[in-house]
Design an enzyme around this catalytic site. Sequence first.
Site, short mmCIF file in Angstrom:
data_model
loop_
_atom_site.label_atom_id
_atom_site.label_comp_id
_atom_site.label_asym_id
_atom_site.label_seq_id
_atom_site.Cartn_x
_atom_site.Cartn_y
_atom_site.Cartn_z
CB THR A 109 44.86 39.09 43.37
OG1 THR A 109 44.47 40.09 42.09
CG2 THR A 109 46.76 38.58 42.01
NE ARG A 143 33.30 43.02 48.18
CZ ARG A 143 34.11 44.38 47.75
NH1 ARG A 143 34.07 44.94 48.41
NH2 ARG A 143 34.92 43.91 47.47
N GLY A 176 55.34 38.68 49.56
CA GLY A 176 55.11 37.77 48.10
C GLY A 176 55.89 36.68 48.74
CB ILE A 232 60.31 36.20 48.51
CG1 ILE A 232 60.44 37.12 47.52
CG2 ILE A 232 62.01 36.11 49.57
CD1 ILE A 232 61.34 38.85 47.70
N GLY A 244 47.61 47.72 34.97
CA GLY A 244 47.26 47.22 36.03
C GLY A 244 48.13 46.44 37.04
CG ASP A 298 51.97 47.04 50.90
OD1 ASP A 298 51.31 46.58 51.30
OD2 ASP A 298 52.92 46.80 49.82
CE LYS A 358 54.05 44.39 51.39
NZ LYS A 358 54.85 44.64 49.48
N1 LIG Z 1 47.40 40.31 45.50
C1 LIG Z 1 48.83 40.85 45.83
O1 LIG Z 1 49.34 40.42 44.91
C2 LIG Z 1 49.45 40.58 47.36
C3 LIG Z 1 50.53 40.33 47.69
C4 LIG Z 1 50.71 39.73 48.95
C5 LIG Z 1 49.68 40.59 49.81
N2 LIG Z 1 48.56 40.42 49.05
C6 LIG Z 1 47.37 40.89 50.29
O2 LIG Z 1 46.41 40.12 50.38
C7 LIG Z 1 44.80 40.10 50.40
C8 LIG Z 1 44.18 39.93 49.30
O3 LIG Z 1 44.65 40.52 48.80
P1 LIG Z 1 44.39 40.73 46.72
O4 LIG Z 1 45.19 41.35 46.01
O5 LIG Z 1 44.06 39.10 46.75
O6 LIG Z 1 42.71 41.40 47.14
P2 LIG Z 1 41.26 41.21 45.76
O7 LIG Z 1 42.02 41.08 44.28
O8 LIG Z 1 40.39 42.61 46.19
O9 LIG Z 1 40.37 40.28 46.67
C9 LIG Z 1 39.54 40.79 47.85
C10 LIG Z 1 39.30 39.28 48.28
O10 LIG Z 1 38.45 40.20 49.33
C11 LIG Z 1 37.02 39.07 49.17
N3 LIG Z 1 36.10 40.31 50.34
C12 LIG Z 1 36.00 41.72 50.26
N4 LIG Z 1 35.55 41.61 51.38
C13 LIG Z 1 34.67 41.07 51.47
C14 LIG Z 1 33.81 40.72 52.66
N5 LIG Z 1 33.47 42.12 53.63
N6 LIG Z 1 33.54 39.23 53.18
C15 LIG Z 1 33.75 38.72 51.92
N7 LIG Z 1 34.92 38.98 51.57
C16 LIG Z 1 35.57 39.93 50.31
C17 LIG Z 1 36.32 40.33 48.02
O11 LIG Z 1 34.45 39.74 47.27
P3 LIG Z 1 34.48 39.80 45.64
O12 LIG Z 1 35.55 39.44 44.44
O13 LIG Z 1 33.19 39.31 45.51
O14 LIG Z 1 34.32 41.56 45.47
C18 LIG Z 1 37.55 39.85 47.14
O15 LIG Z 1 37.42 38.32 46.59
C19 LIG Z 1 45.52 41.06 51.07
O16 LIG Z 1 45.97 41.60 52.24
C20 LIG Z 1 46.70 41.86 50.13
O17 LIG Z 1 47.58 42.92 51.34
C21 LIG Z 1 48.14 40.64 48.00
#
Ligand SMILES: NC(=O)c1ccc[n+]([C@@H]2O[C@H](COP(=O)([O-])OP(=O)(O)OC[C@H]3O[C@@H](n4cnc5c(N)ncnc54)[C@H](OP(=O)(O)O)[C@@H]3O)[C@@H](O)[C@H]2O)c1
Length: 431
Positions: A14, A46, A136, A138, A189, A203, A207
């Site tokens: 994401t 991955r 996020g 902000i 979602g 979570d 923060k």
């Molecule tokens: N989503 C939000 O709104 C949001 C907001 C604030 C902070 N965050 C933080 O941002 C970070 C990412 O969140 P996200 O929502 O983007 O997560 P996500 O959609 O689950 O994406 C995680 C990514 O990491 C990759 N990945 C996982 N294990 C891996 C490994 N061993 N080697 C290489 N790549 C690996 C996955 O690869 P594949 O795609 O190939 O599976 C995927 O592309 C987290 O720390 C989360 O807490 C997220």
Amino acid sequence: MTAPLRIALAGLGTVGAGVIRLLEENGALIAARAGRPIEVVAVSARNRTKDRGADLSGMAWEDDMTQLANHGEVDVVVELVGGSDGPALALARKALSGGKHLVTANKAMIAHHGMELATLAEEKGLSLKFEAAVAGGIPVIKGLGEGAAANRIDRVYGILNGTCNYILSQMESTGADFADVLKAAQDLGYAEADPAFDIEGVDAGHKLAILAALAFGTAVDFAALDISGITRVRAADIAQADALGHVIRLVGQAELQADGHLFQRVAPVLVAKSHPLASVDGPTNAVVAEGNFVGRLLFVGRGAGDGPTASAVVADLIDIARGNATPPFSLPAAMLSATPAADPGHRTSRAYMRFVVADRPGVLAEITAAMRDAGVSIESLIQQGRPEEGGEVLVAIVSHEGPESAVAAALALLEGSPSISEPPLVMRLIG
Ligand SMILES: NC(=O)c1ccc[n+]([C@@H]2O[C@H](COP(=O)([O-])OP(=O)(O)OC[C@H]3O[C@@H](n4cnc5c(N)ncnc54)[C@H](OP(=O)(O)O)[C@@H]3O)[C@@H](O)[C@H]2O)c1
């Protein structure tokens, strides 16, 4: 224009794919503001073949994300994978040790290892930035660490988890119970398949621990947090809160008390409808900070999602491109003081206590006697007219302002009572 800032980016989910799309779409604007282009030169995830909805051509691919730290031409490693330890932490350590700046959205990692990483970054003269990790899109890290840097901040609190806020707002508007709303949120979602970290308050706790360190100049101390989530909040509690002129929100509160102790708690609370946090609905986040010269600051916006989170990540990259270097927690890491945790028993509050009781005479007398014996002064007592499923009745008590230790003592007196069928739910009131 000077040489581009070169990025290696781990994680194309994401947030990661959002960052690439943002850099693509707003590239010219960002280059002009940063004084140089920002260019992603290497990526890792991955699954190499997955469609990311973003153009990855011209970017080197690494199967092993920790190898991104070895790219000689890279200035900044961006970690958008997640997890407090594991490969994310390995990459973070390797990047900083190897002379690369680090940008991350990973609140779990910063809450658990922020001190170590901040110390390492400073030793190496590098930036460690994590605007996206808290609330996020902000700009609250920048707001507190730079905009409000002239102030002593005594208190910081807010709505730090969009999933919980969405669930509570939906319970409020539909009258549905927690489990049904959670299921609907997952289908839409808005909640993860495994929502435990969100609904149990972890979570928001990550923060809050980061915000507290930044606001008060204390060492990040996630382990000292008092955390409870929203899983026990019932539709009847929401209705009761409404009747009392309140809404229920999961709120993280941190305060550096006058006695030098650090209070940090994440819990559902009753927020008076007149309070600014009461109107924060759905997946929105909000942070309130009180500075001794600036007064009350309120930051509101979207706390998650690809766009807002990417916006925060790229803001950090622009800072690095401009050469703006600030300590990760606003103070040098060595000055972040280990601070003893506050004893919540010494704090005072108004408390909402909800009991699930057997529908028989004498129960109310037993509860009110325990309150009297423990010195809890009752402001109102509401007994639900219609029994719940199973013939149980909900009884809610709101206390006058008083020590939390008295409420704990009253509940201890009632422990084991055959009239009370589940541990009482206690929520504090703010307003
Ligand atoms: N989503 C939000 O709104 C949001 C907001 C604030 C902070 N965050 C933080 O941002 C970070 C990412 O969140 P996200 O929502 O983007 O997560 P996500 O959609 O689950 O994406 C995680 C990514 O990491 C990759 N990945 C996982 N294990 C891996 C490994 N061993 N080697 C290489 N790549 C690996 C996955 O690869 P594949 O795609 O190939 O599976 C995927 O592309 C987290 O720390 C989360 O807490 C997220």
